[in-house]
Each structure stands twice: as C-alpha cells, then as structure tokens.
Design an enzyme around this catalytic site. Structure first.
Site, mmCIF file in Angstrom:
data_model
loop_
_atom_site.group_PDB
_atom_site.id
_atom_site.type_symbol
_atom_site.label_atom_id
_atom_site.label_comp_id
_atom_site.label_asym_id
_atom_site.label_seq_id
_atom_site.Cartn_x
_atom_site.Cartn_y
_atom_site.Cartn_z
ATOM 1 N N TRP A 88 3.139 -9.440 11.139
ATOM 2 C CA TRP A 88 2.893 -9.816 9.744
ATOM 3 C C TRP A 88 3.574 -11.154 9.464
ATOM 4 O O TRP A 88 2.941 -12.130 9.140
ATOM 5 C CB TRP A 88 3.436 -8.745 8.790
ATOM 6 C CG TRP A 88 2.615 -7.493 8.752
ATOM 7 C CD1 TRP A 88 1.480 -7.231 9.472
ATOM 8 C CD2 TRP A 88 2.853 -6.342 7.934
ATOM 9 N NE1 TRP A 88 1.003 -5.972 9.154
ATOM 10 C CE2 TRP A 88 1.825 -5.405 8.212
ATOM 11 C CE3 TRP A 88 3.820 -5.989 7.004
ATOM 12 C CZ2 TRP A 88 1.752 -4.159 7.576
ATOM 13 C CZ3 TRP A 88 3.759 -4.756 6.370
ATOM 14 C CH2 TRP A 88 2.727 -3.847 6.656
ATOM 15 N N CYS B 21 11.139 11.680 -7.080
ATOM 16 C CA CYS B 21 10.767 11.802 -8.496
ATOM 17 C C CYS B 21 10.867 13.269 -8.926
ATOM 18 O O CYS B 21 11.051 14.161 -8.105
ATOM 19 C CB CYS B 21 9.353 11.265 -8.713
ATOM 20 S SG CYS B 21 8.078 12.359 -8.075
ATOM 21 N N CYS C 268 3.450 8.635 -4.988
ATOM 22 C CA CYS C 268 4.131 9.888 -4.730
ATOM 23 C C CYS C 268 3.046 10.910 -4.364
ATOM 24 O O CYS C 268 2.111 11.116 -5.147
ATOM 25 C CB CYS C 268 4.856 10.319 -5.992
ATOM 26 S SG CYS C 268 5.206 12.059 -5.964
ATOM 27 N N ASN D 286 -4.743 6.734 5.547
ATOM 28 C CA ASN D 286 -4.447 5.869 6.695
ATOM 29 C C ASN D 286 -2.983 6.049 7.072
ATOM 30 O O ASN D 286 -2.093 5.880 6.221
ATOM 31 C CB ASN D 286 -4.696 4.401 6.316
ATOM 32 C CG ASN D 286 -4.633 3.490 7.521
ATOM 33 O OD1 ASN D 286 -5.587 3.389 8.285
ATOM 34 N ND2 ASN D 286 -3.504 2.855 7.726
ATOM 35 N N GLU D 287 -2.727 6.438 8.295
ATOM 36 C CA GLU D 287 -1.356 6.555 8.816
ATOM 37 C C GLU D 287 -0.392 7.155 7.787
ATOM 38 O O GLU D 287 0.592 6.518 7.383
ATOM 39 C CB GLU D 287 -0.843 5.189 9.275
ATOM 40 C CG GLU D 287 -1.568 4.645 10.491
ATOM 41 C CD GLU D 287 -0.935 3.374 11.056
ATOM 42 O OE1 GLU D 287 -0.155 2.721 10.350
ATOM 43 O OE2 GLU D 287 -1.225 3.048 12.221
ATOM 44 N N ARG E 55 0.861 -1.186 0.000
ATOM 45 C CA ARG E 55 0.000 0.000 0.000
ATOM 46 C C ARG E 55 0.896 1.235 0.000
ATOM 47 O O ARG E 55 2.115 1.110 0.149
ATOM 48 C CB ARG E 55 -0.940 -0.013 1.205
ATOM 49 C CG ARG E 55 -0.213 -0.126 2.525
ATOM 50 C CD ARG E 55 -1.166 -0.219 3.718
ATOM 51 N NE ARG E 55 -0.410 -0.597 4.895
ATOM 52 C CZ ARG E 55 -0.926 -0.759 6.100
ATOM 53 N NH1 ARG E 55 -2.214 -0.580 6.296
ATOM 54 N NH2 ARG E 55 -0.183 -1.099 7.120
ATOM 55 N N CYS F 267 9.819 11.007 -1.577
ATOM 56 C CA CYS F 267 10.054 10.400 -2.871
ATOM 57 C C CYS F 267 10.960 11.348 -3.646
ATOM 58 O O CYS F 267 10.905 12.551 -3.431
ATOM 59 C CB CYS F 267 8.700 10.181 -3.536
ATOM 60 S SG CYS F 267 8.597 10.236 -5.314
ATOM 61 N N GLU G 47 -7.404 2.711 16.110
ATOM 62 C CA GLU G 47 -7.006 1.292 16.086
ATOM 63 C C GLU G 47 -6.401 0.986 17.455
ATOM 64 O O GLU G 47 -5.329 1.479 17.787
ATOM 65 C CB GLU G 47 -5.960 1.026 14.999
ATOM 66 C CG GLU G 47 -6.466 1.305 13.595
ATOM 67 C CD GLU G 47 -5.430 1.024 12.507
ATOM 68 O OE1 GLU G 47 -4.429 0.331 12.785
ATOM 69 O OE2 GLU G 47 -5.627 1.523 11.377
HETATM 70 C C1 GAL Z 1 -1.713 -0.098 11.314
HETATM 71 C C2 GAL Z 1 -2.514 0.226 10.071
HETATM 72 C C3 GAL Z 1 -3.562 -0.822 9.793
HETATM 73 C C4 GAL Z 1 -2.958 -2.163 9.867
HETATM 74 C C5 GAL Z 1 -2.310 -2.373 11.223
HETATM 75 C C6 GAL Z 1 -1.681 -3.731 11.353
HETATM 76 O O1 GAL Z 1 -0.507 0.545 11.329
HETATM 77 O O2 GAL Z 1 -3.145 1.479 10.173
HETATM 78 O O3 GAL Z 1 -4.095 -0.604 8.519
HETATM 79 O O4 GAL Z 1 -2.041 -2.278 8.848
HETATM 80 O O5 GAL Z 1 -1.326 -1.420 11.401
HETATM 81 O O6 GAL Z 1 -0.577 -3.905 10.549
#
Ligand code: GAL
Length: 657
Positions: free
Chosen positions: A310, A153, A107, A141-142, A103, A151, A302
């Site tokens: 991961w 470019c 740029c 998001n973040e 994701r 970047c 979150e």
């Molecule tokens: C956060 C992000 C989420 C998800 C989560 C777990 O940083 O905003 O979309 O990726 O981590 O990796």
C-alpha cells in the site's frame, strides 16, 4: 472454472470493459469475482438500489464466455450508512469510536448494520437469482482482517454477556470456573462482566480467552447470517468466503461449516518481507490449512499477480514466480485460481498493489507469464479436480491453543503458529505430505500425528490423543502440554502433563525452565544440537530418553522421549529443537511410523501430490533461482513442463496405479 481474475469494472470507464473482457478471454480467464466493495454503487442511498451497471458489466463479460462470482459488498459500508446510524461504527478498547474510512468500519453485532446488510444482500440476491452469468457468491471479504481487538461498543458488550450466559449458565459458575476470587474480580451478575477494555493492569486469562472465542464466534455467525439469506434467495448456487491462511481472528474450522467450499487469498511476497524471508513451506502451509478446514479442495480467490504494497512495496516477483506460486496453490488442492487483481488501480489505498495489467492497461510481462501458465495447466486441471494429497501424517492445529498462548506467551518469543510451522517445515523439506487436523478431526486416519504445544488439554482431548496412540498411532507431543483446562485455568489434579498424557508418554514433569538466558545443548543419535525457549524437566516413568541435555544445570535431563504405548508409540519433545534437530527427529519418527516421502529432490524443489482413485499427480516446484533436475522414476509420466526445471518453474507428473 479453473482460472479467473478479481475485477473492479466500477474503477474504469465503461468504454474499457469490452477491451478488458477480450484480453481476459484471450489469456484464458473463465471467471471473475466482482462487486465485493461496491456497496455505494449498488445502493447509492438507503433502500435505492442500482444494479444496472453491474448487469451491463456481467453482460460484457458473458459475451466473452466469462462467468461471475458476486461478492456481497458488506465490507465497505457507505458513508450514508455511517452518517445515518453512527452506532454501526466500532469502538476500540479505550472507548474511542473509530471513524468512517477505509473498510470494515463496522461493529458486526450492530442490529442497525445487520439490517442494512440484509437489505443489500437480499436485494442483490433477488436481482441475480437465476441469472446464468452468476455462478456463485463470496460473502463479505476477509472477515477478521480489520477486527483486531474490536469491538467494545454496548451492543458487543451485551452480546459477549449473552455468549457467556450460554456457556456458563449462572454467574456463580462463571466465577467458579474463571477463579474470579483472585484480585477480587468476583461478579454479582453477568452485567458486570466487562469486555477487556484498557485497564491499569492485566485482565485475567480466562476472560481474555473467552473474549477471543466470542469474537471469533461473532464473525463466524455474521457470515452464517449472510449465508442464511443467500441460501433462501439463491438456493443451489455455491457460497464461499476468502480466508487468510493462518490469520488468527476467526476459527476457520467453524467458519468453513457454513460454506460450500473455502477460498483463500494467497500473497507470497509483500511489503512485510525482509530479505531472505522467502520460505516456500509457509506458503504451502497456508494452502494445506485451507484443505484441512472441510477436508476438501478449495479455491484461491486472490492469488498474487504482481508487486504488492500500500505505502511500502514488496519486491517485484522474479520472472516465473507468479506462475510458480499459482502452480503451488493448485498442487496443494486449489481447483480454481483467481488472480488479484486484473488491472492496477490508479486511485485509492491500493494503487501500488499491482494487478496483472499495469496502470496503463497495456498487457506486459505479467499478462504473458500468466497466460502461458493457464494454457499449460488448464488441459490437465479436470483430471485431479477435488483430489487432495491423502497424507499419512498430520499436525494438529488449534485456535484455542493459539489464542491461549498468545495471552500468556510463556517465553517472549514463543509463538504457537511459528512452532506449528517449524514442525510443518520438517515434513515439507522431506517432501512428505502432511495434513493439518483440528481438535475435532479424525486422528485415526493418520499413522503419525504431531500435536505441538497442547497447552490447553482437558480430559476429553487428552483421552482422544491417548486413544489415538493406544490404537496404534504414533503421537508426538511437545513442551507445555497438559498445562490448562479449556477455561484457561491451570490443572492441579496430577503432575504435568496430567494423568492421561503422563501415562501415554511414560513421563512426569515435576519442574520446568523458561530458557531466557541460554539454550541447551542436546545430544541426539550421536550428534549435538540445541534446544531453546523452554525446557520441561522430564522424569522418565517408563519412557526412554531419545535425546538428552548435555552440560549445565539440566545435564542428563531427557529432551526427547519415546515410549511404546499399547499398539502405538508416543514421543515427547521437551524443548524447542533447532531446525537440524527437528529434521533429524521427524526423520526418525517418520521411519518408525513407516511414512514415506513422495520422492527425493535437490534443495529448493518441492514435491506435492494430488491423489485420485486412479493416479497420483505429482507437482515438482522449483523455488530456487537455478535449474534443477528431478530424478523421476520411469513410472512417472510427465504431463506438464520439462524434466530439467528451469529457475522458478514447475512440472507435473502422472503416476497411474
Ligand atoms: C486482500 C484483500 C483485497 C485487497 C488485497 C490487497 O487482503 O482481500 O481486497 O485489499 O488484500 O491489499
């Protein structure tokens, strides 16, 4: 709205949605965030939108009384976009174009990307305008999460040069202020100024600092660009963004300005943790930084809801911890907590970043724990909505200092944020509420201000600090203060720490020593401690030595000084004190300034306050794995939890005034 979950209906068959919504309602969920990575599902091909699935998902949720926050899906640009406009792909510092995948493969200065962003955000906003099921928006998001070093470019190079032109006006002025005479770096025009691509040798610190500022501004401005579209299309509906605590890519003070309130993603333990790394003060500090950005309460968008990772996994949170961490978020100023994620994913990069539900979708321990957490806290959440701790002490936090010291670290292990957190810990361990405050903030509201590592400190900032002490504040400055101006150039008009700070502190620093091979023994109030990494060799010019080096080359050199300055008091800490010295020194500065703790607790128990006009709400959070009791005075009325705190549990007290 107080409790919610991050939900990805697009990952699951539609037949499951009703079960999900029912289970959510039964657990106390009132709001979901969704769609922030669903660009391709919402715009399967350029200009062809399909919001029908999202509408159906919102209706299913609404049937259980659950409202929605929509994420603009711009963090996950679809393959068709990268294929049709490859110039949106970012370029790294070696000139390599990064590929589509994961994701944020974009740029942020790219006009082509912005135009597609505008397309999807406007279409989405128009479709959901006036829809009572949608209560607010999260942008992207973040931002900054995937942007390290990017970047380079052509579009970013042009944008960087335009940014420099706005800052310096003429190339001669830039040359003068950066000192490009060094190594024949003089530019004849802005077109020659490079982005800091890989070179055989190091770029100059002035260029590097402006590059960091530029990149931060670019991301903040990208967010403002989206906020502008949403404000036009859906006025009156809140706009927020999920930040990442002490992440270093964007000046969150600036980013906060275009939001109604900030949100934060709170992950406590993870794959990055080593054993023994559990440090509640760090999680607390993330939250206090969020409260500082707009000096107002915030959301957790979150909140960790399970084991994370991961590829490599973090530890499974102990029973009670998920609830305890969520309570810590509320204690430090969160008005709403949204758990990430509802159900563990079976596909994609984040298969092992666990949600409340396991892969099977069958509610288990985490579901039960968080359900009971919500039911215990929900009845009191409205009482302290909007309230913060109203601290009497503050720590200055500055992105400029962080970036400048990241460029020239001085000592290989000197880390600006770690240093800030070490001071924070000394307050936290004593249950003393402490705010973070930015350089533009109002210092005058605090009795005590600690400003660690004020390495870049031009005249304006030095006089703001000195005025604060003059008017009665207690000011703590530390090593490497007053070294450079805002252009990241060493100041030379007076000995360190500069004329204004020198006068306020009553010291001069003719020499300094990077403590590479040894540490210093430091005597303070009759005990010996140690100082490491750095020593400013201080000469007293009116100040008193509160602590001094014992033995060695610097024997007798003041390590901590104190001075009376007009109506206030100043301190200088000339080294990095060990934890015990920091604790002892902060204890002394607090006592001098008349700042009291919320209360005393046994080890491992954190006390946090939210103060309303009528009452104080004190959260007692037991981070330890043993039962602990809190010695609550009779005026503390317990409204949640038990007096004897079980392992990893919490309680809440109300103290009426
Ligand atoms: C956060 C992000 C989420 C998800 C989560 C777990 O940083 O905003 O979309 O990726 O981590 O990796």
């Amino acid at each position: 709205m107080h409790f919610g979950v991050d939900y990805y209906p697009e990952h699951w068959p539609e037949e499951r949605w009703e079960t999900d919504a029912r289970l959510m309602r039964e657990m106390g969920v009132e709001v979901v965030r969704l769609a922030e990575f669903a660009w391709h599902k919402l715009e399967p091909s350029m200009g062809e939108f399909d919001f029908s699935w999202l509408e159906r998902a919102l209706s299913v949720l609404d049937s259980q009384g659950i409202k929605a926050i929509l994420g603009t899906p711009t963090a996950a640009p679809p393959a068709w976009l990268a294929e049709s406009t490859p110039e949106i792909l970012p370029v790294d510092s070696r000139g390599t174009v990064m590929g589509f995948g994961g994701r944020h493969h974009v740029c942020h200065s790219s006009a082509a990307y912005r135009s597609r962003v505008e397309g999807i955000v406007r279409a989405m906003a128009r479709r959901f305008k006036g829809d009572g099921k949608v209560i607010g928006w999260q942008i992207d998001n973040e931002l900054g999460n995937s942007q390290k070093e990017l970047c380079h470019c052509e579009s970013c190079a042009r944008a960087f040069r335009a940014w420099l032109r706005r800052r310096y006006g003429t190339i001669d002025e830039l040359n003068r202020r950066w000192g490009t005479v060094f190594w024949s770096q003089t530019y004849d025009s802005f077109d020659q100024v490079p982005t800091p691509r890989a070179t055989p040798n190091a770029h100059g610190p002035s260029l590097l600092l402006d590059w960091r500022r530029f990149r931060s501004d670019l991301l903040a401005e990208f967010l403002e660009f989206q906020a502008g579209i949403l404000r036009e299309e859906v006025p009156g509906v809140f706009i927020t963004h999920n930040m990442m605590g002490f992440a270093d890519q964007v000046d969150y003070f600036r980013m906060g300005r275009s939001l109604d309130f900030v949100s934060h993603d709170q992950y406590v333990t993870g794959f990055w943790e080593r054993s023994g790394d559990y440090r509640p003060h760090r999680y607390a500090a993330n939250l206090d930084l969020m409260a500082a950005l707009k000096r107002r309460s915030f959301w957790i968008m979150e909140q960790q809801a399970g084991q994370t990772g991961w590829e490599i996994l973090g530890p499974d949170p102990e029973p009670g911890q998920l609830a305890l961490w969520a309570a810590q978020s509320v204690a430090h100023g969160a008005d709403a907590v949204v758990f990430f994620r509802w159900r563990s994913c079976t596909v994609g990069t984040e298969q092992f970043w666990h949600g409340i539900l396991p892969h099977s979708g069958v509610p288990g321990r985490r579901y039960c724990e968080l359900k009971s957490f919500i039911s215990s806290l929900r009845p009191v959440m409205d009482e302290f909505e909007g309230a913060l701790s109203e601290a009497e002490a503050a720590i200055l936090f500055s992105y400029d200092e962080e970036w400048a010291l990241g460029i020239q670290r001085q000592h290989p292990e000197l880390d600006y944020v770690e240093q800030v957190l070490a001071y924070y810990k000394a307050f936290h361990d004593r249950n003393v509420p402490v705010d973070f405050v930015g350089e533009d903030g109002d210092f005058g509201r605090y009795k005590l201000l600690v400003a660690p590592l004020m390495y870049l400190c031009d005249q304006a900032l030095a006089s703001k600090l000195s005025d604060y002490a003059k008017r009665g504040g207690a000011l703590v400055l530390t090593m490497r203060s007053g070294v450079k101006n805002a252009d990241n150039v060493c100041m030379s008009d007076a000995p360190l720490p500069g004329a204004l700070l020198g006068e306020a502190l009553g010291i001069e620093i003719p020499e300094y020593d990077c403590l590479r091979m040894r540490s210093e023994t430091i005597a303070f109030e009759g005990k010996n401690y140690s100082g490491s990494k750095w020593l400013d060799v201080v000469e007293l010019k009116g100040a008193r030595a509160a602590a001094s080096c014992v033995g060695g080359r610097h024997a007798g050199c003041p390590a901590i000084t104190e001075a009376d300055f007009h109506d206030g008091k100043t301190y200088y800490v000339a080294t990095e004190p060990d934890d015990a010295l920091l604790d002892a020194f902060v204890g002394r500065a607090l006592a001098d300034a008349g700042v009291a703790p919320i209360g005393e607790t046994p080890r491992g128990v954190e006390l946090v306050r939210r103060r309303t006009d009528a009452s104080d709400y004190v959260f007692a959070l037991n981070h330890s794995s043993e039962a602990r009791s809190v010695d609550a005075p009779p005026s503390w009325k317990k409204i949640v939890g038990e007096s004897i705190l079980g392992p990893r549990s919490f309680s809440v007290y109300r103290i009426d005034r």
